[in-house]
Motif scaffolding. Structure first.
Motif, mmCIF file in Angstrom:
data_model
loop_
_atom_site.group_PDB
_atom_site.id
_atom_site.type_symbol
_atom_site.label_atom_id
_atom_site.label_comp_id
_atom_site.label_asym_id
_atom_site.label_seq_id
_atom_site.Cartn_x
_atom_site.Cartn_y
_atom_site.Cartn_z
ATOM 1 N N SER A 43 0.794 -1.233 0.000
ATOM 2 C CA SER A 43 0.000 0.000 0.000
ATOM 3 C C SER A 43 0.819 1.272 0.000
ATOM 4 O O SER A 43 0.409 2.278 -0.572
ATOM 5 C CB SER A 43 -0.961 -0.003 1.192
ATOM 6 N N SER A 71 -2.484 3.504 4.549
ATOM 7 C CA SER A 71 -1.642 2.325 4.736
ATOM 8 C C SER A 71 -1.134 2.220 6.155
ATOM 9 O O SER A 71 -1.056 3.218 6.862
ATOM 10 C CB SER A 71 -0.446 2.422 3.789
ATOM 11 N N LEU A 129 -3.145 6.094 -1.151
ATOM 12 C CA LEU A 129 -3.749 4.965 -0.437
ATOM 13 C C LEU A 129 -3.362 4.976 1.038
ATOM 14 O O LEU A 129 -2.171 4.998 1.376
ATOM 15 C CB LEU A 129 -3.317 3.643 -1.076
#
Length: 173
Positions: free
Chosen positions: A45, A53, A51
């Protein structure tokens, strides 16, 4: 995954600095074993812009075949990495740092270029990099699961599995 792991599950918003941290770790690996490997890939990720993560970088050190693995393992041991085996995942050898270094937390894997684990890492990463709607859905799922399974990393990982597999299945169609 049968191994029970401990710790707090923490998912944070994407940090652009993760790219730079990866590049620092990559430089160390290339300096150590660059003549034996075919590449060092930022996967997971933290490799996908935007994104959410866990702030842990996943790194695949790519080898042509297991023929060079003993030499790679030996070189990595000389700079402080201990081989932990595949931990139940064929085609992926796990290494851990035996002392604190100056890098942010990271997971280091050595994978053959044609190994299932490596190929799935790359395909999934590249899919997310080109599908912002999937990044949004996956990020929201990860945040929700991190709250739900705050002290159970195994349940967190297992709960993401269905989403990951659905993406991989769609890519293979």
């Amino acid at each position: 995954m049968d191994v029970k792991m401990k710790g707090i599950v923490r998912v944070v918003p994407y940090e652009p600095e993760w790219k730079n941290e990866f590049l620092k770790i990559k430089a160390m690996i290339v300096d150590c074993a660059g003549d034996l490997i075919t590449g060092v890939e930022h996967v997971g990720s933290t490799a996908v812009e935007g994104l959410a993560s866990k702030p842990i970088i996943d790194i695949d050190v790519v080898i042509d075949s297991y023929d060079v693995f003993p030499d790679v393992k030996d070189r990595l041991s000389k700079i402080g990495f201990e081989h932990e085996g595949n931990l139940g995942v064929e085609g992926r050898e796990v290494f851990k740092r035996t002392f604190i270094d100056d890098f942010m937390p990271y997971n280091l894997y050595v994978c053959p270029k044609d190994g299932k684990g490596y190929l799935e890492h790359i395909v999934f990463r590249d899919y997310l990099r080109t599908h912002p709607e999937a990044v949004k859905v996956y990020g929201e799922l990860k945040v929700r699961l991190a709250k739900q399974f705050r002290t159970d990393i195994t349940a967190y990982i297992n709960s993401k599995h269905e989403f990951v597999q659905s993406i991989l299945k769609n890519i293979k169609k």
